[in-house]
Design an enzyme around this catalytic site. Structure first.
Site, mmCIF file in Angstrom:
data_model
loop_
_atom_site.group_PDB
_atom_site.id
_atom_site.type_symbol
_atom_site.label_atom_id
_atom_site.label_comp_id
_atom_site.label_asym_id
_atom_site.label_seq_id
_atom_site.Cartn_x
_atom_site.Cartn_y
_atom_site.Cartn_z
ATOM 1 N N SER A 40 -5.658 -5.285 -8.030
ATOM 2 C CA SER A 40 -4.983 -6.593 -7.908
ATOM 3 C C SER A 40 -5.618 -7.538 -8.928
ATOM 4 C CB SER A 40 -5.199 -7.148 -6.501
ATOM 5 O OG SER A 40 -4.849 -8.520 -6.447
ATOM 6 N N TYR A 70 -10.757 -8.624 1.093
ATOM 7 C CA TYR A 70 -9.673 -8.015 0.314
ATOM 8 C C TYR A 70 -10.017 -8.044 -1.181
ATOM 9 C CZ TYR A 70 -5.114 -7.237 -1.839
ATOM 10 O OH TYR A 70 -4.085 -6.750 -2.617
HETATM 11 N N1 NAP Z 1 2.309 -7.760 -2.853
HETATM 12 C C1 NAP Z 1 1.312 -8.355 -3.511
HETATM 13 O O1 NAP Z 1 1.306 -9.586 -3.724
HETATM 14 C C2 NAP Z 1 0.194 -7.513 -4.089
HETATM 15 C C3 NAP Z 1 -0.581 -8.051 -5.128
HETATM 16 C C4 NAP Z 1 -1.612 -7.285 -5.658
HETATM 17 C C5 NAP Z 1 -1.858 -6.010 -5.172
HETATM 18 N N2 NAP Z 1 -1.085 -5.509 -4.155
HETATM 19 C C6 NAP Z 1 -1.405 -4.165 -3.660
HETATM 20 O O2 NAP Z 1 -0.267 -3.339 -3.804
HETATM 21 C C7 NAP Z 1 -0.332 -2.253 -2.877
HETATM 22 C C8 NAP Z 1 1.003 -2.104 -2.194
HETATM 23 O O3 NAP Z 1 1.271 -3.249 -1.410
HETATM 24 P P1 NAP Z 1 2.721 -3.905 -1.277
HETATM 25 O O4 NAP Z 1 2.676 -5.224 -1.934
HETATM 26 O O5 NAP Z 1 3.765 -2.933 -1.683
HETATM 27 O O6 NAP Z 1 2.729 -4.197 0.291
HETATM 28 P P2 NAP Z 1 3.584 -3.579 1.487
HETATM 29 O O7 NAP Z 1 5.031 -3.763 1.228
HETATM 30 O O8 NAP Z 1 2.991 -4.165 2.721
HETATM 31 O O9 NAP Z 1 3.269 -2.013 1.411
HETATM 32 C C9 NAP Z 1 2.049 -1.461 1.849
HETATM 33 C C10 NAP Z 1 2.206 0.037 2.000
HETATM 34 O O10 NAP Z 1 0.975 0.579 2.489
HETATM 35 C C11 NAP Z 1 1.230 1.326 3.666
HETATM 36 N N3 NAP Z 1 0.109 1.236 4.594
HETATM 37 C C12 NAP Z 1 -0.410 0.104 5.152
HETATM 38 N N4 NAP Z 1 -1.397 0.422 6.007
HETATM 39 C C13 NAP Z 1 -1.505 1.781 5.982
HETATM 40 C C14 NAP Z 1 -2.329 2.715 6.652
HETATM 41 N N5 NAP Z 1 -3.248 2.318 7.545
HETATM 42 N N6 NAP Z 1 -2.181 4.038 6.393
HETATM 43 C C15 NAP Z 1 -1.239 4.456 5.510
HETATM 44 N N7 NAP Z 1 -0.424 3.616 4.840
HETATM 45 C C16 NAP Z 1 -0.549 2.306 5.075
HETATM 46 C C17 NAP Z 1 2.490 0.700 4.259
HETATM 47 O O11 NAP Z 1 3.209 1.637 5.042
HETATM 48 P P3 NAP Z 1 3.182 1.758 6.643
HETATM 49 O O12 NAP Z 1 3.127 0.363 7.200
HETATM 50 O O13 NAP Z 1 4.450 2.496 6.921
HETATM 51 O O14 NAP Z 1 1.966 2.573 6.935
HETATM 52 C C18 NAP Z 1 3.293 0.393 2.995
HETATM 53 O O15 NAP Z 1 3.977 1.546 2.573
HETATM 54 C C19 NAP Z 1 -1.501 -2.597 -1.934
HETATM 55 O O16 NAP Z 1 -2.632 -1.834 -2.297
HETATM 56 C C20 NAP Z 1 -1.734 -4.077 -2.179
HETATM 57 O O17 NAP Z 1 -3.070 -4.441 -1.908
HETATM 58 C C21 NAP Z 1 -0.069 -6.228 -3.616
#
Ligand code: NAP
Length: 263
Positions: free
Chosen positions: A142, A155
C-alpha cells in the site's frame, strides 16, 4: 506431451482488487486457484473464468487470518503447487482508529493475514518456482507502507513489512527466473474502507478503481519490477517521503486517516 497447467494462485479473490487481478490473469491464459472465505463469490468468479475465458478455476475456501492456515491451504493445493507460476498475495484488511481502542484479537488477526500468511505462502510456493526457473510473486502492499500511519498504525506497519520483504526478495532472486513485485495502491474503491471503518476518512473520497489498480499491478509484475505505486496522484509518494522529515509525513498522513466525527 505434457498436461501441466500454469496455475496462478490469488488470495482474496472473492472481490475488490484480487478479483480483478484474477480476471486479468485468466485473460493471459492462466488457470486459477482462487482463495478467500466467501464461497459463493469465489464460485461465481470461477464460473465467469471458465465460461468467458475457457480456463480452469479451483475454489479453495480458506480463512488465512488464523494460525496454521497456510499449512492447511498447501495440503489442499496438493501436487498442483509445482505448477504455480504466479502467486498473488492480495488478501488483507485494515482497521482504522486509535491503537489503544482497537480490539487486540483483531489486530493479531490482521498481522496473521497481512504479514504471517503472506510470508508463509511465499516461502511455501517459491521453491517450486525456483526449480522450474520461472515464476512471479505479486505482494499487495500500500502507499501507507512508506511512512508511519497514525489511526492505521498496525495496518501501515504490516504494509511496510510487505514492501520491505518483497524488495529484498526481488534482489535475492536476481537471475533465477523468478521475481517479486510489491504493489502499492492508494485509496481504491473496494469493500476495504467499510471493513476498515475508514469510509468517512478523507482518503476514502480519493479513490482509484480496482480494475485500474489490477491492470497496473499485473503489468508491473510481468515486467518483473520490484515495486509499483499505482495511480497518478500516488506516484510521488516515495519521493516526497525522501524529502520531508519522517514524523512530519506521519503527522500529515495521520490527519488524512483521522476518522470523521460520527454524528
Ligand atoms: N482498497 C484500498 O484502498 C487499498 C489500498 C491499498 C492497499 N489495499 C490492499 O489491497 C488488498 C485487497 O484489498 P481490497 O481493497 O480489494 O479489499 P476488499 O474488497 O475488502 O478485498 C479483500 C479480500 O481479502 C479477502 N480476505 C479478507 N480477510 C481474509 C481472511 N481472513 N482469509 C482469506 N481471505 C480474506 C476477502 O475475501 P473474504 O471476505 O471472502 O475472505 C477479499 O477477497 C489488501 O491487501 C489491502 O490491504 C487496499
Amino acid at each position: 506431451m505434457t498436461n501441466r497447467r500454469n496455475w496462478a494462485l490469488v488470495t482474496g479473490a472473492s472481490g475488490g482488487i484480487g478479483k480483478d487481478i484474477a480476471l486479468l490473469l485468466a485473460q493471459r491464459g492462466y488457470d486459477l486457484i482462487l482463495v478467500a472465505r466467501t464461497e459463493d463469490k469465489l464460485q461465481a468468479l470461477a464460473q465467469e473464468i471458465e465460461t468467458s475465458h475457457q480456463r480452469t478455476a479451483r475454489v479453495i475456501v480458506q480463512d488465512l487470518g488464523v494460525h496454521g492456515s497456510v499449512a492447511q491451504l498447501m495440503n489442499r493445493i496438493g501436487s498442483d503447487v509445482s505448477d504455480i507460476e504466479v502467486l498473488v498475495n492480495n488478501a488483507g484488511f485494515g482497521l482504522n482508529g486509535a491503537f489503544a481502542d482497537t480490539e487486540a484479537h483483531r489486530l493479531s488477526e490482521m498481522v496473521q493475514l497481512n504479514v504471517t500468511s503472506l510470508m508463509e505462502l511465499t516461502r511455501a510456493v517459491l521453491p517450486s518456482m525456483q526449480a522450474r526457473r520461472c515464476g512471479y510473486v505479486m505482494n499487495i502492499a500500500s502507499v501507507v507502507a512508506f511512512q508511519p500511519c497514525p489511526h492505521f498504525a498496525v495496518y501501515g506497519a504490516t504494509k511496510a513489512f510487505v514492501l520491505s520483504m518483497t524488495e529484498a526478495l526481488q534482489l535475492e532472486l536476481s537471475g533465477s527466473g523468478v521475481s517479486a513485485t510489491a504493489v502499492c495502491p492508494g485509496s481504491t474503491a473496494t469493500e476495504f474502507h467499510q471493513v476498515a471503518g475508514s469510509d468517512r476518512s478523507l482518503v476514502a473520497k480519493l479513490m482509484d478503481s480496482s480494475a485500474s489498480v489490477a491492470q497496473q499491478a499485473v503489468k508491473a509484475t510481468f515486467a518483473r519490477r520490484s515495486s509499483v505505486v499505482t495511480g497518478l496522484m500516488n506516484k510521488p509518494m516515495p519521493l516526497i517521503n525522501r524529502l520531508v522529515p519522517r514524523m512530519w509525513m506521519a503527522a500529515g498522513v495521520g490527519q488524512l486517516f483521522k476518522k470523521a466525527a460520527r454524528r
